[in-house]
Design a protein around this motif. Structure first.
Motif, PDB file in Angstrom:
ATOM      1  N   GLY A 223       0.812  -1.211   0.000  1.00 55.26           N
ATOM      2  CA  GLY A 223       0.000   0.000   0.000  1.00 55.26           C
ATOM      3  C   GLY A 223       0.841   1.255   0.000  1.00 55.26           C
ATOM      4  N   VAL A 224       1.910   1.268   0.789  1.00 55.34           N
ATOM      5  CA  VAL A 224       2.831   2.407   0.816  1.00 55.34           C
ATOM      6  C   VAL A 224       3.445   2.635  -0.558  1.00 55.34           C
ATOM      7  N   THR A 225       3.846   1.540  -1.218  1.00 53.48           N
ATOM      8  CA  THR A 225       4.433   1.646  -2.550  1.00 53.48           C
ATOM      9  C   THR A 225       3.450   2.276  -3.531  1.00 53.48           C
ATOM     10  N   GLY A 226       2.208   1.827  -3.500  1.00 57.24           N
ATOM     11  CA  GLY A 226       1.194   2.389  -4.391  1.00 57.24           C
ATOM     12  C   GLY A 226       0.880   3.836  -4.077  1.00 57.24           C
ATOM     13  N   LEU A 227       0.834   4.176  -2.795  1.00 50.91           N
ATOM     14  CA  LEU A 227       0.587   5.556  -2.399  1.00 50.91           C
ATOM     15  C   LEU A 227       1.674   6.478  -2.928  1.00 50.91           C
ATOM     16  N   ALA A 228       2.916   6.033  -2.847  1.00 43.90           N
ATOM     17  CA  ALA A 228       4.027   6.837  -3.362  1.00 43.90           C
ATOM     18  C   ALA A 228       3.900   7.056  -4.866  1.00 43.90           C
TER      19      ALA A 228
END
Length: 281
Positions: A189-194
């Protein structure tokens, strides 16, 4: 035949002064990667806003950071002649996080770099994760990262001088590592948010990237070692290519200091592995 390879020494070349009179906001800054990042940015001329929960978490099997740890981060930053503002705040508490950041930004005069670093992990089979542990892992690693940038971005847009945001993701944000289902979900999720923020903020010259460590020599390492001892069948998923067993926090700090700097001014939306070659396997 097994060949013993000593760990590579940390580089000792002179550190550039790429952040003179800039301000860097770091979550999870009391120890480990967050402390190393605070010290690295201070060594390069930055003032620091450092935030950490400084408490034990009931779902983890390792001790949390302490107020004394955060005070030590402050001492190490001040050794470099830089200013630091520290806050004992849980990244899950958005009003408290925003108030701390706005107060410190007003005192220090600006905000240039954000490092969303706060995180935690547990280890068990996905169907054995209890609901409290699942929610805690998602809330700290993913929602906490969202809270961090939700508080910071309006300040950076108002300042209108560009900047950089770096998310600490993980190899678990790129690979389906077993026994870490909640952590893998959060870090993906963090990767996608970035990636999304990189597209949204590009017109404002705010670059957004994620950095993906493998094992790092912090308080989390004993838990992963215990996992591998208990479940040797998954050990192949955790093997790196380089002979060092783990990275040091300073290795990750050096990568973040580079990707947030003007030297990387045309790099945004990437996932930078600092992982001993793990994602190449």
């Amino acid at each position: 035949m097994t060949v013993s390879v000593p760990p590579a020494p940390l580089p000792n070349a002179p550190i550039a002064r790429r952040y003179e009179d800039r301000v860097v906001f770091i979550t999870g800054a009391a120890r480990g990667q967050g402390r190393a990042e605070a010290v690295r940015f201070a060594a390069e001329g930055a003032d620091i806003i450092a935030l950490d929960i400084c408490e034990d978490l009931p779902s983890t099997d390792y001790p949390g950071a302490t107020p004394e740890d955060l005070a030590e981060t402050a001492r190490l930053v001040e050794k470099h002649g830089r200013r630091i503002r520290t806050h004992k705040v849980d990244v899950r508490d958005f009003p408290a996080l925003r108030a701390a950041l706005e107060e410190s930004t007003a005192e220090l005069g600006r905000l240039d770099v954000v490092v969303a670093n706060a995180g935690m992990t547990t280890a068990r089979r996905t169907w054995e994760i209890d609901l409290e542990a699942w929610n805690t892992t998602l809330d700290i690693n993913l929602t906490g990262a969202f809270h961090t940038v939700k508080a910071a971005i309006p300040l950076m847009l108002e300042q209108a001088t560009g900047g950089a945001i770096v998310f600490t993701s993980s190899v678990a944000g790129l690979k389906g590592l077993p026994m870490l289902g909640d952590y893998v979900a959060a870090k993906h999720g963090v990767t996608g948010l970035a990636k999304t923020l990189a597209n949204e903020l590009a017109e404002h010259r705010i670059r957004v990237n994620s950095v993906h460590p493998h094992g790092v020599n912090t308080k989390l390492v004993p838990g992963i070692r215990n996992l591998l001892d208990a479940h040797p069948e998954v050990s192949s998923f955790y093997q790196a290519t380089l002979p060092d067993e783990v990275s040091e926090p300073e290795d990750i700090a050096a990568a973040i200091a580079w990707i947030a700097s003007d030297e990387a001014r045309h790099i945004t939306g990437i996932q930078l592995p600092v992982d001993l070659g793990r994602t190449n396997r």
